[in-house]
Scaffold this motif. Structure first.
Motif, PDB file in Angstrom:
ATOM      1  N   PHE A 181       0.829  -1.205   0.000  1.00 56.31           N
ATOM      2  CA  PHE A 181       0.000   0.000   0.000  1.00 56.31           C
ATOM      3  C   PHE A 181       0.864   1.256   0.000  1.00 56.31           C
ATOM      4  CE2 PHE A 181      -2.350  -3.374   2.129  1.00 56.31           C
ATOM      5  CZ  PHE A 181      -3.546  -3.367   1.432  1.00 56.31           C
ATOM      6  N   THR A 182       0.397   2.252  -0.742  1.00 58.29           N
ATOM      7  CA  THR A 182       1.121   3.527  -0.787  1.00 58.29           C
ATOM      8  C   THR A 182       0.867   4.313   0.503  1.00 58.29           C
ATOM      9  OG1 THR A 182      -0.733   4.726  -1.785  1.00 58.29           O
ATOM     10  CG2 THR A 182       0.787   3.596  -3.286  1.00 58.29           C
ATOM     11  N   PHE A 183       1.717   5.344   0.698  1.00 59.99           N
ATOM     12  CA  PHE A 183       1.509   6.210   1.880  1.00 59.99           C
ATOM     13  C   PHE A 183       0.131   6.877   1.813  1.00 59.99           C
ATOM     14  CE2 PHE A 183       6.335   6.947   2.458  1.00 59.99           C
ATOM     15  CZ  PHE A 183       6.444   5.730   3.119  1.00 59.99           C
ATOM     16  N   SER A 184      -0.263   7.287   0.617  1.00 60.60           N
ATOM     17  CA  SER A 184      -1.550   7.976   0.493  1.00 60.60           C
ATOM     18  C   SER A 184      -2.708   7.042   0.845  1.00 60.60           C
ATOM     19  CB  SER A 184      -1.730   8.526  -0.920  1.00 60.60           C
ATOM     20  OG  SER A 184      -1.709   7.482  -1.880  1.00 60.60           O
ATOM     21  N   ASP A 185      -2.586   5.738   0.476  1.00 59.00           N
ATOM     22  CA  ASP A 185      -3.623   4.771   0.858  1.00 59.00           C
ATOM     23  C   ASP A 185      -3.781   4.727   2.384  1.00 59.00           C
ATOM     24  OD1 ASP A 185      -4.122   4.034  -1.759  1.00 59.00           O
ATOM     25  OD2 ASP A 185      -2.709   2.355  -1.708  1.00 59.00           O
ATOM     26  N   GLN A 186      -2.650   4.706   3.060  1.00 62.17           N
ATOM     27  CA  GLN A 186      -2.680   4.570   4.527  1.00 62.17           C
ATOM     28  C   GLN A 186      -3.151   5.859   5.192  1.00 62.17           C
ATOM     29  OE1 GLN A 186       1.055   2.403   5.799  1.00 62.17           O
ATOM     30  NE2 GLN A 186       1.317   2.361   3.577  1.00 62.17           N
ATOM     31  N   ILE A 187      -2.718   7.007   4.693  1.00 62.81           N
ATOM     32  CA  ILE A 187      -3.133   8.289   5.260  1.00 62.81           C
ATOM     33  C   ILE A 187      -4.630   8.512   5.026  1.00 62.81           C
ATOM     34  CG2 ILE A 187      -2.866  10.789   5.064  1.00 62.81           C
ATOM     35  CD1 ILE A 187       0.120  10.290   4.423  1.00 62.81           C
ATOM     36  N   ASN A 188      -5.096   8.201   3.799  1.00 65.57           N
ATOM     37  CA  ASN A 188      -6.524   8.361   3.503  1.00 65.57           C
ATOM     38  C   ASN A 188      -7.371   7.457   4.390  1.00 65.57           C
ATOM     39  OD1 ASN A 188      -6.208  10.306   1.539  1.00 65.57           O
ATOM     40  ND2 ASN A 188      -6.069   8.816  -0.142  1.00 65.57           N
ATOM     41  N   GLY A 189      -6.886   6.248   4.638  1.00 66.04           N
ATOM     42  CA  GLY A 189      -7.615   5.342   5.513  1.00 66.04           C
ATOM     43  C   GLY A 189      -7.796   5.930   6.910  1.00 66.04           C
ATOM     44  N   LEU A 190      -6.726   6.546   7.414  1.00 65.40           N
ATOM     45  CA  LEU A 190      -6.800   7.162   8.753  1.00 65.40           C
ATOM     46  C   LEU A 190      -7.782   8.326   8.767  1.00 65.40           C
ATOM     47  CD1 LEU A 190      -3.049   7.185   9.890  1.00 65.40           C
ATOM     48  CD2 LEU A 190      -4.899   5.764  10.775  1.00 65.40           C
ATOM     49  N   PHE A 191      -7.728   9.170   7.765  1.00 67.65           N
ATOM     50  CA  PHE A 191      -8.607  10.341   7.750  1.00 67.65           C
ATOM     51  C   PHE A 191     -10.071   9.952   7.547  1.00 67.65           C
ATOM     52  CE2 PHE A 191      -4.674  12.749   7.194  1.00 67.65           C
ATOM     53  CZ  PHE A 191      -4.913  13.815   8.047  1.00 67.65           C
ATOM     54  N   HIS A 192     -10.322   8.929   6.743  1.00 64.76           N
ATOM     55  CA  HIS A 192     -11.701   8.468   6.580  1.00 64.76           C
ATOM     56  C   HIS A 192     -12.243   7.890   7.887  1.00 64.76           C
ATOM     57  CE1 HIS A 192     -11.157   8.029   1.936  1.00 64.76           C
ATOM     58  NE2 HIS A 192     -11.562   9.249   2.283  1.00 64.76           N
ATOM     59  N   ALA A 193     -11.389   7.147   8.587  1.00 63.37           N
ATOM     60  CA  ALA A 193     -11.810   6.579   9.878  1.00 63.37           C
ATOM     61  C   ALA A 193     -12.083   7.687  10.888  1.00 63.37           C
ATOM     62  CB  ALA A 193     -10.724   5.639  10.406  1.00 63.37           C
ATOM     63  N   GLU A 194     -11.234   8.719  10.871  1.00 66.64           N
ATOM     64  CA  GLU A 194     -11.431   9.839  11.797  1.00 66.64           C
ATOM     65  C   GLU A 194     -12.703  10.613  11.465  1.00 66.64           C
ATOM     66  OE1 GLU A 194     -10.547  12.577  14.935  1.00 66.64           O
ATOM     67  OE2 GLU A 194     -10.156  10.468  14.484  1.00 66.64           O
ATOM     68  N   MET A 195     -12.970  10.797  10.168  1.00 67.06           N
ATOM     69  CA  MET A 195     -14.190  11.504   9.768  1.00 67.06           C
ATOM     70  C   MET A 195     -15.425  10.713  10.206  1.00 67.06           C
ATOM     71  SD  MET A 195     -15.373  12.778   5.977  1.00 67.06           S
ATOM     72  CE  MET A 195     -13.921  13.818   5.828  1.00 67.06           C
ATOM     73  N   LYS A 196     -15.379   9.407  10.031  1.00 69.06           N
ATOM     74  CA  LYS A 196     -16.501   8.573  10.433  1.00 69.06           C
ATOM     75  C   LYS A 196     -16.699   8.640  11.945  1.00 69.06           C
ATOM     76  CE  LYS A 196     -18.231   3.818  10.131  1.00 69.06           C
ATOM     77  NZ  LYS A 196     -17.949   2.439   9.635  1.00 69.06           N
TER      78      LYS A 196
END
Length: 532
Positions: free
Chosen positions: A113-128
């Motif tokens: 996984f790319t860094f952006s995949d992992q960062i986006n995953g964190l931000f989506h989880a935080e938004m939820k």
């Protein structure tokens, strides 16, 4: 973003990552994520920031990588994630040892996984998570507003707020007294660091933490409320919910839900009561005013309480102390639920408490005892009248309170709360000649007087406890800290020595009168000694 490292590793695709070192720091808060694109990145890292890297800039210098961890830890970074496979096939042992020593999270990132995949995953989880938190807070605010419009007793209000918040709650009074606590933390441990600053803040101790908010009335602190939240970091909306709940509690604690015109009416009614007792204002005028202003003091049976304080050298200081005592009565949770009306008189603080149907005769005395037990410095004493009905019996109740205070003072009573009913016999026999009292006591208790003094005193103490507890052997044994069989043996022996039958009401009454006379004679002897 406000996730712990442990929570971040539960978010896909970081679920494929591995925490290889620094497990002691897994509760560090991840506020943001950055990517290492320069050798001096540590100089720009913010507190709570997690750093991701492919190890390109440190691949040839493992010793610099160890220094990097030290710098990141010093800057408050939440962790370092290294993506293996391109420049390192494994994380050097020196880095692992350094991370473990500092308790600094060191994470092996998943290669696919790319860094952006992992960062986006964190931000989506935080938004939820934030959306869920916001919805939960809004629901709780709606429920709190419903309670704000009600006039529940204070204890029910505490329970309701704790239920809405969904976490343990404690309320601490202005003098560090615990007035409500649903947490598992002992009261003494809870107030160890009291008083806290006059601002919302997190308080911590070994094994517990809470968000603490002061309860304010006109910029004066009247207590604190503690919300025992397990979350290390609170969002702005979560803090606002706790502050809103504390403001609701503060309003009901300080004002009891009364609009200004109701407060004014009760103050005017208090002055009318004072005029009735001092100047003879007709009781009918009291009844008429209470009816017109919908004041329910005389709609139910009631008891009067007269409280006075010892210590102030001059009258001005005494009045000031009584005013302070009035505030204590008004804001004490148990007394506040009883809807008392308080009037400052020359004789002390007069309070009228309506008596509810089915309410125990000792409930008011117990609530007063609870309040006064925390006010030892001013040594207050309270006298409670018998039950009365209507304003026509108010003067009678006031007289009972004054006489009860007078007798308790003359007897040197150590109790803080005296009920008029317990002194009925004292009123009747107050003017009996002292010589006749002594003769009666000698006749009733003479069977003990010839015994060993120590034995006689112990038996007299047992008999007095037995009479005070209405002939209940279990209660007598508890009061004397002896076994029930011991109490039974002593009572049987006393029956023989005094030639009385404890099953006969007449014998019990005669013995009770003997102990009453003993107390009256003891008080009289004490006054004589002081006069000399």
């Amino acid at each position: 973003m406000y996730l712990t490292v442990e929570q971040a590793l539960s978010v896909y695709p970081l679920t494929e990552a591995r925490l290889v070192a620094g497990k002691a720091g897994r509760n560090r808060i991840v506020k943001s994520v950055n990517v290492m694109d320069a050798p001096d990145i540590a100089n720009w890292i913010k507190e709570g920031e997690m750093l991701f890297t492919t190890a390109y800039l440190i691949k040839d210098h493992p010793e610099e990588a160890a220094d990097l961890i030290v710098k990141l830890n010093r800057r408050g970074s939440s962790g370092l994630g290294i993506k293996l496979g391109r420049f390192w096939t494994s994380i050097p042992d020196r880095l692992i040892a350094q991370a473990d020593e500092l308790g600094f999270p060191l994470i092996e990132l998943p290669y696919p996984f790319t860094f952006s995949d992992q960062i986006n995953g964190l931000f989506h989880a935080e938004m939820k998570r934030n959306t869920s938190v916001l919805q939960d807070v809004l629901d709780k605010q709606i429920r709190l507003m419903r309670f704000a419009l009600q006039t529940n007793p204070v204890r029910q209000l505490f329970d309701a707020v704790a239920e809405v918040i969904g976490e343990p709650v404690a309320v601490v009074g202005s003098r560090g007294r615990i007035v409500y606590n649903t947490s598992a933390v002992p009261d003494a441990e809870l107030v160890r660091e009291w008083p806290w600053p006059l601002r919302p803040m997190r308080v911590k101790s070994e094994g517990w933490q809470a968000f603490c908010v002061p309860l304010l009335k006109n910029d004066r602190c009247t207590g604190y409320v503690l919300f025992f939240t397990p979350r290390q970091v609170l969002s702005a909306v979560e803090e606002s919910l706790y502050i809103q709940a504390s403001e609701l509690l503060s309003f009901h604690l300080n004002f009891n839900g009364e609009p200004d015109f109701e407060v004014s009416s009760r103050n005017h009614f208090s002055q009318l009561i004072k005029r009735h007792l001092q100047d003879g204002l007709p009781a009918e005028m009291l009844a008429e005013y209470a009816e017109r202003r919908e004041i329910g003091t005389f709609k139910r049976p009631y008891r009067c309480v007269l409280t006075d304080v010892a210590g102030p050298a001059d009258e001005a200081a005494r009045i000031e102390t009584l005013e302070w005592l009035k505030e204590e009565y008004v804001h004490h949770p148990r007394l506040q639920e009883m809807e008392g009306l308080h009037v400052l008189m020359g004789e002390g603080l007069l309070s009228l408490f309506p008596v509810s149907d089915g309410e125990s005769d000792g409930a008011l005395a117990a609530a007063l005892e609870d309040c006064l037990s925390d006010l030892k410095k001013v040594a207050p004493k309270a006298a409670v009248s018998c039950r009365k009905i209507g304003p026509q019996q108010l003067a009678e109740a006031f007289g009972e309170c004054r006489e009860t205070l007078r007798l308790s003072g003359e007897w040197g009573s150590a109790g803080r709360v005296m009920r008029c009913e317990t002194l009925d016999l004292a009123f009747l026999f107050e003017h009996v000649p002292k010589e006749k009292m002594r003769m009666y006591c000698d006749r009733m208790l003479g069977g003990l007087m010839g015994k060993d003094p120590e034995y006689a005193q112990e038996m007299l103490r047992t008999l007095e406890a037995y009479l005070d507890n209405d002939g209940q052997l279990n209660e007598t044994a508890k009061k004397l800290f002896i076994h029930r069989n011991t109490a039974t043996y002593r009572i049987e022996k006393l029956s023989e020595l005094l030639d009385v039958d404890f099953k006969k009401i007449n014998d019990l009454l005669r013995l009770k009168m003997a102990f009453l006379f003993r107390r009256m004679l003891s008080a009289e002897d004490g006054r004589t000694v002081r006069a000399r």
